[in-house]
Design a protein around this motif. Structure first.
Motif, mmCIF file in Angstrom:
data_model
loop_
_atom_site.group_PDB
_atom_site.id
_atom_site.type_symbol
_atom_site.label_atom_id
_atom_site.label_comp_id
_atom_site.label_asym_id
_atom_site.label_seq_id
_atom_site.Cartn_x
_atom_site.Cartn_y
_atom_site.Cartn_z
ATOM 1 N N ILE A 193 13.637 27.269 38.368
ATOM 2 C CA ILE A 193 14.166 27.846 36.961
ATOM 3 C C ILE A 193 13.567 28.994 36.950
ATOM 4 O O ILE A 193 12.486 29.140 36.145
ATOM 5 C CB ILE A 193 14.144 26.771 35.902
ATOM 6 N N GLU A 194 14.237 30.280 37.451
ATOM 7 C CA GLU A 194 13.492 31.610 37.356
ATOM 8 C C GLU A 194 14.385 32.787 37.036
ATOM 9 O O GLU A 194 15.626 32.901 37.000
ATOM 10 C CB GLU A 194 13.237 31.721 38.755
ATOM 11 N N GLY A 195 13.671 33.805 36.403
ATOM 12 C CA GLY A 195 14.401 34.693 36.252
ATOM 13 C C GLY A 195 14.379 35.126 34.798
ATOM 14 O O GLY A 195 13.929 34.230 33.790
ATOM 15 N N VAL A 196 15.099 36.136 34.287
ATOM 16 C CA VAL A 196 15.038 36.425 32.793
ATOM 17 C C VAL A 196 16.328 35.629 32.065
ATOM 18 O O VAL A 196 16.713 35.767 30.894
ATOM 19 C CB VAL A 196 14.994 37.762 32.516
ATOM 20 N N ALA A 197 17.147 35.161 33.049
ATOM 21 C CA ALA A 197 18.757 34.805 32.386
ATOM 22 C C ALA A 197 18.679 33.319 32.757
ATOM 23 O O ALA A 197 19.866 32.928 33.117
ATOM 24 C CB ALA A 197 19.510 35.611 33.124
ATOM 25 N N THR A 198 17.665 32.505 32.522
ATOM 26 C CA THR A 198 17.844 30.989 32.792
ATOM 27 C C THR A 198 18.580 30.598 31.695
ATOM 28 O O THR A 198 18.861 29.298 31.607
ATOM 29 C CB THR A 198 16.552 30.305 32.873
ATOM 30 N N ARG A 199 18.754 31.156 30.716
ATOM 31 C CA ARG A 199 19.505 30.520 29.485
ATOM 32 C C ARG A 199 20.416 31.759 28.664
ATOM 33 O O ARG A 199 19.886 32.452 27.729
ATOM 34 C CB ARG A 199 18.491 29.816 28.605
ATOM 35 N N VAL A 200 21.464 32.003 29.326
ATOM 36 C CA VAL A 200 22.087 33.095 28.603
ATOM 37 C C VAL A 200 22.973 32.613 27.514
ATOM 38 O O VAL A 200 23.625 31.467 27.666
ATOM 39 C CB VAL A 200 23.203 33.736 29.785
ATOM 40 N N MET A 201 22.917 33.354 26.436
ATOM 41 C CA MET A 201 23.309 32.656 25.102
ATOM 42 C C MET A 201 24.861 33.250 25.050
ATOM 43 O O MET A 201 25.210 34.380 25.476
ATOM 44 C CB MET A 201 22.570 32.979 23.846
ATOM 45 N N SER A 202 25.633 32.784 23.948
ATOM 46 C CA SER A 202 26.885 33.175 23.596
ATOM 47 C C SER A 202 26.962 34.259 22.929
ATOM 48 O O SER A 202 25.827 34.688 22.225
ATOM 49 C CB SER A 202 27.481 32.195 22.584
ATOM 50 N N LEU A 203 27.998 35.170 23.006
ATOM 51 C CA LEU A 203 27.893 36.467 22.412
ATOM 52 C C LEU A 203 28.135 36.450 20.936
ATOM 53 O O LEU A 203 28.088 37.402 20.451
ATOM 54 C CB LEU A 203 29.085 37.521 23.233
ATOM 55 N N ARG A 204 28.697 35.182 20.364
ATOM 56 C CA ARG A 204 28.986 35.088 19.261
ATOM 57 C C ARG A 204 27.901 34.588 18.540
ATOM 58 O O ARG A 204 27.740 34.637 17.215
ATOM 59 C CB ARG A 204 30.305 34.419 19.083
ATOM 60 N N GLY A 206 23.745 33.687 18.974
ATOM 61 C CA GLY A 206 22.768 33.766 20.010
ATOM 62 C C GLY A 206 21.708 32.648 20.145
ATOM 63 O O GLY A 206 20.876 32.690 20.876
ATOM 64 N N THR A 207 22.191 31.409 19.421
ATOM 65 C CA THR A 207 21.371 30.141 19.372
ATOM 66 C C THR A 207 22.146 29.302 20.284
ATOM 67 O O THR A 207 21.759 28.025 20.559
ATOM 68 C CB THR A 207 21.233 29.478 17.899
ATOM 69 N N LYS A 208 23.661 29.724 20.661
ATOM 70 C CA LYS A 208 24.160 28.581 21.377
ATOM 71 C C LYS A 208 24.227 29.208 22.850
ATOM 72 O O LYS A 208 24.504 30.376 23.137
ATOM 73 C CB LYS A 208 25.627 28.389 20.977
ATOM 74 N N LYS A 209 24.151 28.274 23.859
ATOM 75 C CA LYS A 209 24.374 28.658 25.231
ATOM 76 C C LYS A 209 25.547 29.131 25.579
ATOM 77 O O LYS A 209 26.790 28.737 25.136
ATOM 78 C CB LYS A 209 24.218 27.173 26.065
#
Ligand code: TYM
Length: 346
Positions: A193-204, A206-209
């Motif tokens: 699990i690497e990098g800055v984007a291991t959990r990209v969040m909803s655009l609507r 920011g607390t939801k995947k």
């Protein structure tokens, strides 16, 4: 038990091998791309043996329209290839074409404990309040995922943050199987699990995947979105009124801002500090168009290539058939040996 425990089991050392999968349960999102597929490509480039699956048996743990499932499986294969996976170097196949996945999953249904599965947060999220009405497959889903990985004696599993618990369960299953039967047969795989984007969040929110199952299409960027759609979604993305900070600490408590910066960093191949040292002080009205341009520049060639590949579904099916045949050369002997260890006659 002694009769089946050979020297090679006891001394087993496992050659590095990578396995991962994505559900063909709708379109690919930017989260899948940044959190998973880009890592898949990196690992392919590192020269390790790599297997990447379209996990159609997992997809049907919730209802799938058969025609849409077929389409999504092929489109996912197209996405893999368009993003840089090379069918000659990585085995690309759909799970149902390698029957050993379901066979090993049954064995693991008898290894994993109810209590382990009861702790799985993905089941709780997906089953929601209506647990009684969830499919049994949704509950035992992690055992099939363990089978996917262990069927190839995979040692590394590139995934996004949300799959960590499932890979940990896979490790528990491997350890329990080995202990129960007194063998060192299955490796204990590592999540990557690497990098800055291991959990990209909803655009609507920011607390939801970011997720393909979110009812709002504005919450995600789909890999098939055109330039206009990408720009619109980024323009409408939720933010706060402040300017971007010039250091990562300034993103504290600003989930939406953090998410957009992470996405920018991942797409630009930079880290967050590099992005903020360039962008610190900018308002979102200035940053968002820059992010949109970057996203379009990086994603459009992939979506165009996906579209081109989807013109020839027979070629995609041939890739999948070839991948499945090569995968079975690894999986069949491992399943056979598993059956022997368990005590199946045959
Ligand atoms: P799935 O299909 O939900 O997602 C596929 C991959 O994409 C990652 N991902 C994300 N990463 C960052 N940000 C996001 N918003 C985001 N959304 C999804 C996931 O972490 C995953 O790596 N159970 C798996 C599929 C699976 C599997 C396996 C994975 C089945 N067998 C064996 C690895 C090994 C799943 O549902 O992923």
């Amino acid at each position: 038990m002694d009769a089946v425990q050979t020297q090679s089991d006891a001394n087993a050392t496992f050659t590095p091998r990578v396995f991962s999968g994505i559900q063909p349960s709708g379109g690919l999102t930017l989260g899948n791309y940044l959190g998973a597929i880009r890592r898949f490509v990196d690992m392919q480039e590192s020269g390790v043996e790599t297997l990447y699956c379209m996990v159609d048996l997992h997809a049907i743990t919730v209802w799938q329209d058969p025609d849409k499932l077929r389409h999504a499986t092929r489109e996912l294969a197209a996405g893999y290839i368009a993003a840089g996976l090379d069918p000659a170097r990585s085995m690309l196949f759909n799970q149902s074409q390698v029957p050993e996945h379901a066979q090993l999953a049954w064995i693991f249904n008898c290894v994993a404990r109810m209590g382990w599965l009861n702790r799985m947060t993905q089941f709780k999220d997906k089953a929601g309040k209506n647990r009684e009405n969830a499919s049994v497959g949704l509950f035992t889903y992690p055992n099939l995922m363990a089978a996917d990985i262990l069927l190839y004696h995979a040692t590394q599993v590139p995934v996004g943050e949300d799959q960590k618990q499932h890979v940990e369960l896979t490790r528990d299953i491997a350890i329990k199987f080995n202990n129960d039967f007194g063998v060192e047969f299955f490796p204990v795989p590592e999540p990557v699990i690497e990098g800055v984007a291991t959990r990209v969040m909803s655009l609507r929110d920011g607390t939801k995947k970011m997720s393909k199952s979110d009812p709002s299409d504005l919450s995600r960027i789909n890999m098939t979105d055109d330039a206009e759609a990408i720009a619109k979604k980024i323009r409408k993305a939720k933010t706060d009124p402040d300017a971007l900070p010039s250091e990562a600490a300034g993103l504290e408590g600003r989930a939406e801002a953090r998410n957009l910066v992470n996405i920018y960093a991942a797409l630009a191949g930079q880290n967050v500090d590099q992005v903020l040292s360039d962008m610190g002080g900018k308002q979102f009205s200035e940053f968002k168009p820059m992010l949109a341009d970057l996203a379009v520049a990086k994603l459009s060639p992939i979506s165009e290539e996906m579209g081109r590949l989807m013109q020839d579904t027979a070629a995609i099916d041939a890739v999948l058939a070839d991948g499945a045949a090569r995968a079975r050369e690894i999986s069949a002997p491992i399943l056979k040996r598993t059956y022997e260890i368990v005590g199946m006659v045959g």
